[in-house]
Design a protein around this motif. Structure first.
Motif, PDB file in Angstrom:
ATOM      1  N   VAL A 114      -8.618  -0.320   0.950  1.00 51.60           N
ATOM      2  CA  VAL A 114      -9.665   0.425   0.482  1.00 51.60           C
ATOM      3  C   VAL A 114      -9.633   1.320   1.815  1.00 51.60           C
ATOM      4  CG1 VAL A 114     -11.790  -0.090   0.196  1.00 51.60           C
ATOM      5  CG2 VAL A 114     -10.242  -1.343  -1.166  1.00 51.60           C
ATOM      6  N   ASP A 115      -9.176   0.272   2.783  1.00 47.03           N
ATOM      7  CA  ASP A 115      -9.672   1.214   3.841  1.00 47.03           C
ATOM      8  C   ASP A 115      -8.596   2.669   4.296  1.00 47.03           C
ATOM      9  OD1 ASP A 115     -11.353   0.039   4.806  1.00 47.03           O
ATOM     10  OD2 ASP A 115     -10.392  -1.874   5.666  1.00 47.03           O
ATOM     11  N   CYS A 116      -7.502   2.337   3.561  1.00 43.31           N
ATOM     12  CA  CYS A 116      -6.656   3.583   3.817  1.00 43.31           C
ATOM     13  C   CYS A 116      -7.006   4.535   2.709  1.00 43.31           C
ATOM     14  CB  CYS A 116      -5.277   2.866   3.703  1.00 43.31           C
ATOM     15  SG  CYS A 116      -4.599   1.511   4.461  1.00 43.31           S
ATOM     16  N   VAL A 117      -7.655   4.412   1.483  1.00 42.07           N
ATOM     17  CA  VAL A 117      -7.983   5.402   0.934  1.00 42.07           C
ATOM     18  C   VAL A 117      -9.516   6.237   1.531  1.00 42.07           C
ATOM     19  CG1 VAL A 117      -9.142   6.128  -1.271  1.00 42.07           C
ATOM     20  CG2 VAL A 117      -7.206   4.382  -1.647  1.00 42.07           C
ATOM     21  N   LEU A 118     -10.476   5.375   1.824  1.00 42.15           N
ATOM     22  CA  LEU A 118     -11.447   6.314   2.348  1.00 42.15           C
ATOM     23  C   LEU A 118     -11.402   6.419   3.717  1.00 42.15           C
ATOM     24  CD1 LEU A 118     -14.395   3.224   1.169  1.00 42.15           C
ATOM     25  CD2 LEU A 118     -13.452   5.415  -0.136  1.00 42.15           C
ATOM     26  N   ASP A 172      -3.159  -7.846   0.236  1.00 41.21           N
ATOM     27  CA  ASP A 172      -3.484  -9.448  -0.149  1.00 41.21           C
ATOM     28  C   ASP A 172      -3.621  -9.070  -1.876  1.00 41.21           C
ATOM     29  OD1 ASP A 172      -3.970 -11.501  -0.523  1.00 41.21           O
ATOM     30  OD2 ASP A 172      -5.076 -11.637   1.662  1.00 41.21           O
ATOM     31  N   PRO A 173      -2.628 -10.066  -2.282  1.00 40.72           N
ATOM     32  CA  PRO A 173      -3.452  -9.183  -3.560  1.00 40.72           C
ATOM     33  C   PRO A 173      -4.353  -9.943  -4.255  1.00 40.72           C
ATOM     34  CG  PRO A 173      -1.491 -11.382  -3.380  1.00 40.72           C
ATOM     35  CD  PRO A 173      -1.656 -10.316  -2.211  1.00 40.72           C
ATOM     36  N   CYS A 207       1.122  -0.863   0.054  1.00 46.37           N
ATOM     37  CA  CYS A 207       0.221  -0.068   0.245  1.00 46.37           C
ATOM     38  C   CYS A 207       0.860   1.294  -0.191  1.00 46.37           C
ATOM     39  CB  CYS A 207      -0.941   0.160   1.205  1.00 46.37           C
ATOM     40  SG  CYS A 207      -1.437   1.530   1.313  1.00 46.37           S
ATOM     41  N   ASP A 208       0.898   2.023  -0.748  1.00 44.35           N
ATOM     42  CA  ASP A 208       1.863   3.374  -0.762  1.00 44.35           C
ATOM     43  C   ASP A 208       1.157   4.168  -0.424  1.00 44.35           C
ATOM     44  OD1 ASP A 208       3.074   3.215  -3.292  1.00 44.35           O
ATOM     45  OD2 ASP A 208       1.560   2.945  -4.557  1.00 44.35           O
ATOM     46  N   ILE A 209      -0.036   4.159   0.974  1.00 42.90           N
ATOM     47  CA  ILE A 209      -0.507   5.497   1.276  1.00 42.90           C
ATOM     48  C   ILE A 209       0.466   4.373   3.465  1.00 42.90           C
ATOM     49  CG2 ILE A 209      -2.254   5.840   3.099  1.00 42.90           C
ATOM     50  CD1 ILE A 209      -4.341   6.174   0.642  1.00 42.90           C
ATOM     51  N   CYS A 210       0.445   3.130   3.858  1.00 41.09           N
ATOM     52  CA  CYS A 210       0.488   2.927   5.020  1.00 41.09           C
ATOM     53  C   CYS A 210       2.138   2.194   4.879  1.00 41.09           C
ATOM     54  CB  CYS A 210      -0.673   2.274   5.775  1.00 41.09           C
ATOM     55  SG  CYS A 210      -0.989   0.318   4.810  1.00 41.09           S
ATOM     56  N   CYS A 238       0.102   6.215 -12.527  1.00 45.06           N
ATOM     57  CA  CYS A 238       1.092   7.164 -11.622  1.00 45.06           C
ATOM     58  C   CYS A 238       1.630   5.371 -10.553  1.00 45.06           C
ATOM     59  CB  CYS A 238       1.128   7.728 -10.493  1.00 45.06           C
ATOM     60  SG  CYS A 238       0.144   9.542 -10.702  1.00 45.06           S
ATOM     61  N   ASP A 239       0.610   4.473 -11.225  1.00 42.38           N
ATOM     62  CA  ASP A 239       0.716   2.777 -10.698  1.00 42.38           C
ATOM     63  C   ASP A 239       1.126   3.738  -9.225  1.00 42.38           C
ATOM     64  OD1 ASP A 239       1.654   0.228 -10.874  1.00 42.38           O
ATOM     65  OD2 ASP A 239       3.655   0.122 -10.394  1.00 42.38           O
ATOM     66  N   THR A 240      -0.194   3.925  -8.467  1.00 40.19           N
ATOM     67  CA  THR A 240      -0.601   3.831  -6.981  1.00 40.19           C
ATOM     68  C   THR A 240      -1.811   2.766  -6.523  1.00 40.19           C
ATOM     69  OG1 THR A 240       0.082   6.390  -7.029  1.00 40.19           O
ATOM     70  CG2 THR A 240      -0.764   5.836  -5.631  1.00 40.19           C
ATOM     71  N   SER A 241      -1.289   2.400  -6.184  1.00 40.84           N
ATOM     72  CA  SER A 241      -1.703   1.176  -5.287  1.00 40.84           C
ATOM     73  C   SER A 241      -1.600   1.433  -3.779  1.00 40.84           C
ATOM     74  CB  SER A 241      -1.552  -0.089  -5.675  1.00 40.84           C
ATOM     75  OG  SER A 241      -0.269  -0.382  -4.875  1.00 40.84           O
TER      76      SER A 241
END
Length: 641
Positions: A571-575, A554-555, A546-549, A565-568
């Protein structure tokens, strides 16, 4: 006086006439066998111990060879068998407490019911000769048809001429005069004999099992037909169909064109439309509202397959044969078997074509525009397709959200201790307040539907999903159907799920929360919109972070991704914790003298005036120029809740 040594009592009995009965001061007494009021002539105990019997009850044989039950005699018992705590008469459906006729086949009768039916079988109707007849067309006792059912055929008593209720029996005149044998074209092997349904056979015509009363049966063939089904009307007209239906006797089974299930013996045909149906299907409702679908569904005898992406019934999930009748929604390509749609009476209501559609919410708007990078103030999803926009402020609404009905009747809601599906409840469209959704439990400042009885709110996304039994997921070719009795693992988040949306062809299961995930979102980690993704964008393990945390993800689970930007990211980190609170919206509650605005400060993080920590997450900032008030939402929400 005639003396009688009688079964069931230790003393001799004396016969009394009316004068003797009244002379003993016992004008109103109960028969010790049947429990009914005694009238002369009757028998009384010589020792005056309070034992009285009707003459017919006293003379009732210990064994009764009944013409309606030729297999075994009915045996008179003083009490019900000890293995039964309660037994019910197989004629009148009332409790048998003492002195009953019983057969090992499981039949029970009050003495009076056994003797009445015996006399009917013997064409001995003396006890009914002086009973008045009531014509339901003119009788003042009709009470709108709420007289109960006839003990013989168990059809409504008010359907035909019946004997006065003063005789103690609910009985049509025609049921007291039925022929003992009947020859039917649909069963030529043997005549059908009038009898009790001791084997509890379902009617071969309507498939309903009548527990009490009479049926016409053939014991060698194990066949039973209801009284009403044995004499069907030759022609039936119903407002649901433009042509009359004509009776057609059949010896072999047929498939009903109205419901798609098998029928036997009695069919009705419409020669103009070339259809054959059950008698009960002539009056199928043309339009119904069902608790498990948001739109009305319509009955049709035939529909083209190409109109539907999936022919799986939304109730049982089995394929619907479109060559026969079904209920369908043309707007959603939803289809149901007729039996599934009408299975539970409390889950649907019949509607007429004349009923008006719900009126829309009256909101002043400036224009309709195509697309945009704004958030809807109703559902809090990013604006897409057509929407309304206020030119004076940053207020946006999807066209669909702006046209929601002010009030909606809703069945999938329980107030307090009431049962789920306890009936339609009015939910009122509400805005301009903070609330916690009663389904997803997220805090929100968008629109909600609030229960008019208990005040519980539901956000628009949960409300819309609860009305759907089929959903379409972008990128998946099949619709997903709601499975009410299924447990599995969600393909999107990996958590256990009950009642998922499922595609059985692709073995995909989604929990309601993952179905509700927004397809596109904005996050400070990327300047582009992130898209909800379930493809394997990169098969190398080093990219599954995860690019945030910056933790491993899990793929197999869904994630948000920016292809540019190939950012992934998870879901919970984004929302985040508050995905249903719109940034920039006004919050007027609390003690601060000025209106506060929901913000997420980036790239600098001022300090919270309450806790002193930096405001990196959702915060409230004063919109008044010169006021530097800013506080974490977490520090303020306890005051609201």
């Amino acid at each position: 006086m005639e003396e009688l040594k009688n079964y069931g009592h230790q003393h001799p009995l004396l016969m009394l006439n009316e004068e003797q009965l009244l002379g003993n001061g016992n004008g109103v007494v109960d028969c010790s066998r049947c429990g009914e009021k005694v009238s002369a002539p009757c028998f009384s105990c010589v020792d005056c111990c309070g034992f009285y019997l009707h003459k017919t009850c006293a003379e009732a044989p210990l064994e009764l060879n009944h013409p309606f039950h030729r297999h075994h005699p009915l045996v008179l018992l003083q009490n019900p068998p000890s293995s039964y705590t309660r037994c019910v008469c197989d004629l009148c459906d009332e409790t048998c407490e003492k002195f009953i006729y019983h057969c090992s086949c499981g039949l029970y009768f009050h003495i009076k019911c056994a003797l009445l039916t015996f006399n009917i079988a013997e064409s001995n109707l003396k006890e009914l000769e002086h009973v008045a007849l009531e014509d339901p067309s003119f009788s003042s006792k009709n009470d709108g048809g709420n007289l109960g059912e006839c003990f013989g055929c168990w059809e409504p008593l008010a359907m035909y001429t019946y004997f006065s209720l003063d005789c103690g029996f609910n009985l049509h005149k025609r049921c007291a005069e039925l022929p003992l044998k009947m020859d039917l074209l649909c069963h030529r092997k043997h005549p059908l004999v009038l009898q009790f349904n001791s084997e509890r056979l379902a009617c071969k015509v309507c498939q309903v099992t009548q527990q009490r009363g009479f049926v016409y049966g053939c014991s060698p063939c194990e066949l039973a037909i209801h009284i009403e089904c044995a004499s069907p009307l030759p022609v039936i007209e119903d407002k649901s169909h433009q042509h009359p239906f004509t009776l057609f006797w059949r010896q072999i089974p047929f498939i009903c064109d109205a419901c798609g299930t098998e029928g036997h013996h009695v069919a009705y045909t419409c020669g103009t439309c070339s259809i054959m149906v059950h008698k009960k299907c002539i009056s199928l409702p043309r339009i119904i509202e069902h608790a498990f679908h948001v739109h009305r569904v319509f009955h049709t005898y035939f529909i083209r397959k190409e109109y539907f992406e999936s022919l799986n019934c939304i109730w049982c999930h089995e394929v619907v044969d479109t060559e026969h009748g079904s209920y369908f929604c043309a707007d959603c390509s939803v289809i149901l078997h007729v039996d599934c749609a009408l299975k539970e009476e409390q889950l649907y209501c019949i509607v007429s074509q004349e009923n008006e559609a719900d009126k829309s919410l009256d909101i002043p708007v400036n224009s309709i525009t195509e697309h945009g990078d704004k958030c809807c103030d109703g559902c809090l999803l990013l604006i897409s397709a057509k929407f309304y926009h206020c030119s004076r402020c940053d207020f946006f609404l999807h066209k669909s959200c702006a046209e929601l009905p002010k009030m909606k009747l809703f069945s999938k809601h329980a107030c307090g201790e009431t049962e789920f599906y306890s009936g339609l409840k009015p939910l009122i469209l509400t805005s301009a307040c903070m609330f916690k959704c009663g389904l997803c439990m997220y805090l929100s400042n968008g629109f909600s539907y609030k229960c008019n009885e208990c005040g519980s709110p539901i956000c628009l996304r949960c409300f819309a999903l609860s009305l759907q039994d089929v959903v379409k997921i972008p990128g998946h070719k099949h619709p997903l159907l709601l499975y009410y009795n299924y447990q599995g693992q969600c393909s999107a988040c990996g958590k256990d799920v009950v009642c998922p949306f499922r595609c059985k062809d692709c073995n995909i299961h989604l929990c309601p929360w993952c179905v509700l995930r927004p397809i596109r979102v904005r996050h400070k980690c990327d300047k582009h919109l992130l898209t909800l993704t379930y493809d394997k964008i990169n098969d190398y393990a080093k990219y599954h972070y995860c690019d945030i945390c910056e933790k491993e993800r899990d793929p197999k689970n869904w994630f948000y991704y920016c292809e540019t930007c190939d950012t992934s990211a998870h879901v919970d980190c984004v929302l985040g914790e508050y995905p249903l609170i719109k940034l920039g919206s006004i919050y007027n509650e609390g003690e601060h003298p000025h209106p506060l605005t929901f913000v997420k400060k980036f790239p600098y993080y001022p300090e919270c005036i309450e806790c002193g920590e930096r405001c990196e997450d959702l915060s409230l900032e004063c919109a008044e120029p010169g006021c530097n008030y800013i506080v974490h939402w977490k520090c303020r929400k306890s005051a609201m809740l």
